[in-house]
Design a protein around this motif. Structure first.
Motif, PDB file in Angstrom:
ATOM      1  N   THR A 110       0.819  -1.212   0.000  1.00 43.30           N
ATOM      2  CA  THR A 110       0.000   0.000   0.000  1.00 43.30           C
ATOM      3  C   THR A 110       0.853   1.263   0.000  1.00 43.30           C
ATOM      4  O   THR A 110       0.315   2.366  -0.034  1.00 43.30           O
ATOM      5  CB  THR A 110      -0.927   0.020   1.227  1.00 43.30           C
ATOM      6  OG1 THR A 110      -0.135  -0.029   2.423  1.00 43.30           O
ATOM      7  CG2 THR A 110      -1.877  -1.177   1.211  1.00 43.30           C
ATOM      8  N   GLY A 111       2.187   1.121   0.041  1.00 44.74           N
ATOM      9  CA  GLY A 111       3.071   2.279   0.094  1.00 44.74           C
ATOM     10  C   GLY A 111       3.384   2.838  -1.282  1.00 44.74           C
ATOM     11  O   GLY A 111       2.858   2.395  -2.302  1.00 44.74           O
ATOM     12  N   GLY A 112       4.280   3.831  -1.299  1.00 50.42           N
ATOM     13  CA  GLY A 112       4.634   4.493  -2.550  1.00 50.42           C
ATOM     14  C   GLY A 112       5.242   3.547  -3.568  1.00 50.42           C
ATOM     15  O   GLY A 112       4.916   3.595  -4.760  1.00 50.42           O
ATOM     16  N   LEU A 113       6.138   2.680  -3.126  1.00 53.92           N
ATOM     17  CA  LEU A 113       6.702   1.666  -4.010  1.00 53.92           C
ATOM     18  C   LEU A 113       5.731   0.507  -4.195  1.00 53.92           C
ATOM     19  O   LEU A 113       5.616  -0.059  -5.283  1.00 53.92           O
ATOM     20  CB  LEU A 113       8.032   1.161  -3.436  1.00 53.92           C
ATOM     21  CG  LEU A 113       8.694  -0.016  -4.151  1.00 53.92           C
ATOM     22  CD1 LEU A 113       8.968   0.316  -5.622  1.00 53.92           C
ATOM     23  CD2 LEU A 113       9.986  -0.409  -3.436  1.00 53.92           C
ATOM     24  N   GLY A 114       5.022   0.158  -3.131  1.00 57.41           N
ATOM     25  CA  GLY A 114       4.147  -1.009  -3.165  1.00 57.41           C
ATOM     26  C   GLY A 114       3.055  -0.929  -4.203  1.00 57.41           C
ATOM     27  O   GLY A 114       2.696  -1.943  -4.830  1.00 57.41           O
ATOM     28  N   GLY A 115       2.502   0.235  -4.411  1.00 58.32           N
ATOM     29  CA  GLY A 115       1.458   0.380  -5.416  1.00 58.32           C
ATOM     30  C   GLY A 115       1.956   0.043  -6.806  1.00 58.32           C
ATOM     31  O   GLY A 115       1.260  -0.621  -7.586  1.00 58.32           O
ATOM     32  N   ALA A 116       3.173   0.482  -7.117  1.00 61.84           N
ATOM     33  CA  ALA A 116       3.751   0.195  -8.425  1.00 61.84           C
ATOM     34  C   ALA A 116       4.069  -1.279  -8.571  1.00 61.84           C
ATOM     35  O   ALA A 116       3.872  -1.872  -9.635  1.00 61.84           O
ATOM     36  CB  ALA A 116       5.009   1.039  -8.633  1.00 61.84           C
ATOM     37  N   VAL A 117       4.559  -1.901  -7.503  1.00 68.05           N
ATOM     38  CA  VAL A 117       4.879  -3.325  -7.549  1.00 68.05           C
ATOM     39  C   VAL A 117       3.610  -4.149  -7.716  1.00 68.05           C
ATOM     40  O   VAL A 117       3.554  -5.078  -8.533  1.00 68.05           O
ATOM     41  CB  VAL A 117       5.652  -3.741  -6.279  1.00 68.05           C
ATOM     42  CG1 VAL A 117       5.803  -5.255  -6.212  1.00 68.05           C
ATOM     43  CG2 VAL A 117       7.016  -3.071  -6.244  1.00 68.05           C
ATOM     44  N   THR A 118       2.581  -3.812  -6.955  1.00 69.11           N
ATOM     45  CA  THR A 118       1.305  -4.516  -7.075  1.00 69.11           C
ATOM     46  C   THR A 118       0.771  -4.421  -8.497  1.00 69.11           C
ATOM     47  O   THR A 118       0.349  -5.419  -9.095  1.00 69.11           O
ATOM     48  CB  THR A 118       0.285  -3.939  -6.083  1.00 69.11           C
ATOM     49  OG1 THR A 118       0.763  -4.140  -4.748  1.00 69.11           O
ATOM     50  CG2 THR A 118      -1.071  -4.589  -6.239  1.00 69.11           C
ATOM     51  N   ALA A 119       0.783  -3.223  -9.062  1.00 69.86           N
ATOM     52  CA  ALA A 119       0.287  -3.025 -10.422  1.00 69.86           C
ATOM     53  C   ALA A 119       1.085  -3.828 -11.434  1.00 69.86           C
ATOM     54  O   ALA A 119       0.519  -4.385 -12.388  1.00 69.86           O
ATOM     55  CB  ALA A 119       0.320  -1.543 -10.776  1.00 69.86           C
TER      56      ALA A 119
END
Length: 230
Positions: free
Chosen positions: A12-21
């Motif tokens: 849910t973090g700044g990096l996490g959103g990109a990784v999830t996507a």
């Protein structure tokens, strides 16, 4: 590629959103634990399941990993450890031991607990990938962040140990080492920096997805710099 699941902590973090996507785009079933109160599981959004879990709690971690490994049609194939934290302070002799140890709780403990819980599932599935996030500071520390740099160095050492211990089971473990990540929070903290030199979340996400994929199957125990132009 057969359909597989990936557990992304810190999704849910700044990096996490990109990784999830990035993983959703590649067709993975994505499980993103989130820390919240209330019902055990929040509604899934698209192809992302979001079990509630405190990733410093071993029992909560076990439940989150079980959720990630619980779909027979998409066995657990990868774990991405993004959870961490940063704090700066004074020099080593000025830093209370509680603040120093807090960096290990934020960075190393969740990585250890999640990886430990996931490894039996990866072994049972015939192999898989673990990707950990350390930091450039682990190998190039800067003044005022000894706790952070030491904790991130411990994450790197832990990942290397997993790579050695589980190689014979077909489980790979690699680490990415970002410099400053171009997130809104980091821009707010460093408004006068040259943001064009920072690495973007999407760039790091591409590297992480590659390390979790079959395309990187010969690679384990690597420490991959993702510095942008910093």
């Amino acid at each position: 590629m057969a359909r597989r699941s990936v557990l992304v902590t810190g999704g849910t973090g700044g990096l996490g959103g990109a990784v999830t996507a990035a993983f959703v785009e590649a067709g993975w079933r994505v499980v993103v634990p989130q820390r919240a109160s209330g019902t055990p599981t929040s509604p899934a959004a698209g192809d992302v399941a979001r079990p509630v879990a405190d990733l410093t709690d071993p029992e909560a971690v076990d439940r989150a990993v079980a959720a990630a490994a619980g779909d027979p049609s998409a066995p657990l194939g990868a774990v991405v450890n993004l959870v961490g934290g940063y704090a700066s302070g004074g020099l080593v002799h000025e830093t209370p031991i509680e603040e120093f140890e807090r960096m290990f709780t934020a960075n190393l403990r969740p990585t250890h607990l999640v990886t430990r819980a996931a490894l039996p599932h990866l072994v049972a599935a015939g192999g898989g990938a673990v990707v950990c996030v350390s930091a450039r500071a682990a190998t190039n520390p800067f003044p005022g962040a000894a706790g952070y740099a030491t904790a991130k160095a411990a994450v790197l050492a832990f990942a290397n140990a997993v790579a050695v211990e589980y190689r014979r089971f077909g489980v790979r473990c690699n680490t990415v080492l970002p410099s400053v990540i171009d997130t809104p929070a980091n821009r707010a903290a460093q408004p006068d920096a040259d943001h064009s030199r920072w690495v973007t979340p999407a760039e790091i996400a591409s590297v992480i997805r590659f390390l979790a994929s079959d395309e990187s199957s010969p690679t384990s125990g690597a420490a991959v710099p993702v510095y942008g132009r910093a």
